[in-house]
Design an enzyme around this catalytic site. Structure first.
Site, short mmCIF file in Angstrom:
data_model
loop_
_atom_site.label_atom_id
_atom_site.label_comp_id
_atom_site.label_asym_id
_atom_site.label_seq_id
_atom_site.Cartn_x
_atom_site.Cartn_y
_atom_site.Cartn_z
N ARG A 1 -7.22 -13.50 -5.56
CA ARG A 1 -7.25 -12.93 -4.23
C ARG A 1 -8.50 -13.32 -3.47
NH1 ARG A 1 -3.72 -8.02 -4.99
NH2 ARG A 1 -4.12 -6.62 -3.28
N ARG B 1 -6.79 -3.30 3.93
CA ARG B 1 -6.21 -4.28 2.99
C ARG B 1 -5.80 -5.55 3.73
NH1 ARG B 1 -1.78 -0.79 1.10
NH2 ARG B 1 -1.18 -2.34 -0.44
N ARG C 1 2.18 5.34 -2.33
CA ARG C 1 0.92 4.91 -2.91
C ARG C 1 -0.24 5.47 -2.10
NH1 ARG C 1 1.14 -1.48 -4.29
NH2 ARG C 1 -0.97 -1.27 -3.45
N LYS D 1 5.98 -9.63 -2.61
CA LYS D 1 5.57 -10.38 -3.81
C LYS D 1 6.07 -9.72 -5.09
CE LYS D 1 1.05 -10.20 -3.13
NZ LYS D 1 0.97 -9.44 -1.88
N ARG E 1 6.93 2.25 2.50
CA ARG E 1 7.07 1.94 1.06
C ARG E 1 6.90 3.19 0.20
NH1 ARG E 1 3.75 -2.89 -1.63
NH2 ARG E 1 1.92 -1.61 -1.22
#
Ligand code: AMP
Length: 216
Positions: free
Chosen positions: A91, A170, A159, A16, A128
């Site tokens: 969300r 998540r 992260r 996204k 990531r």
């Protein structure tokens, strides 16, 4: 008149952020990424940052009223007058309903689901890495990831919520809280589904085609 409010929905790691940045540049509207805004608040040590840091690190959603207030403020800024690309908001159904009011009278103009299988996003999230200053996304696959950002020279880091436990939480929150938004926008005739497993330029091409079709 501008493009209005365009929402990208998708699992964490669906791409996204990358696609929203491209769309924002293309349509000349801001890319509003609630996760980036909250991480900036945590780094700055603000009161908001203090409220959300622990929730974010554990992979939990932050309270609806709190994030809706952040988005409401941001949408009031002049650069969002003709539209915005929303990344990570809404969300939950409560947030989608709140956005109907914030976005009135024109409302949301399109909702794009970036559809990617769970096993693909788990692989992407584990690899990531992000620039801690400008949030540019990198990958540690193939190893090694860059140490510094080629955009701004910032440090490239993992992260805090890209750990296995937080990733699981998540994705659970996505299925439970966010997936119901698909029906919310489908019944309004605003939902388009794009396969996010394709290569980046192809995904962008398909999103733009879906948006053009929605505006035609
Ligand atoms: P993201 O960068 O979009 O994955 O967001 C990172 C984290 O910020 C999420 O795991 C949540 O803790 C928080 N967050 C971002 N956007 C929202 C939202 N719309 N509602 C609730 N929590 C959010």
């Amino acid at each position: 008149m501008g493009v209005g409010l365009i929402i990208l929905i998708g699992k964490q790691g669906a791409g996204k952020g990358t696609q929203c940045a491209r769309l924002a540049a293309r349509y000349g509207v801001p890319h509003i990424a609630t996760g980036d805004m909250l991480r900036a608040a945590v780094r700055s040590g603000s009161e908001l940052g203090g409220k959300v840091a622990a929730l974010m690190d554990a992979g939990h959603l932050v309270p609806d009223e709190l994030i809706t207030a952040v988005v409401a403020d941001r949408l009031r800024e002049a650069d969002a007058a003709h539209g915005a690309i929303l990344d990570g908001y809404p969300r939950t159904l409560a947030q989608a309903e709140a956005l109907e009011e914030l976005a009135s009278p024109r409302g949301v103009t399109a909702a794009i689901l970036l559809d990617v299988p769970t096993e693909t996003v788990v692989k992407r999230l584990s690899a990531r890495r992000v620039c801690e200053d400008c949030q540019t996304v990198y990958s540690a696959d193939p190893w090694p990831p860059p140490a510094t950002c080629s955009n701004c020279g910032g440090r490239v880091v993992q992260r805090a919520d890209d750990t296995p436990a937080a990733i699981t939480e998540r994705l659970r929150a996505y299925e439970q809280e966010t997936a119901p938004l698909l029906d919310f926008y489908r019944v309004k005739g605003l939902l388009a589904i794009v396969d996010g497993s394709e290569e980046l330029d192809e995904v962008t091409r398909r999103i733009v085609a879906a948006l053009d079709a929605a505006r035609a």
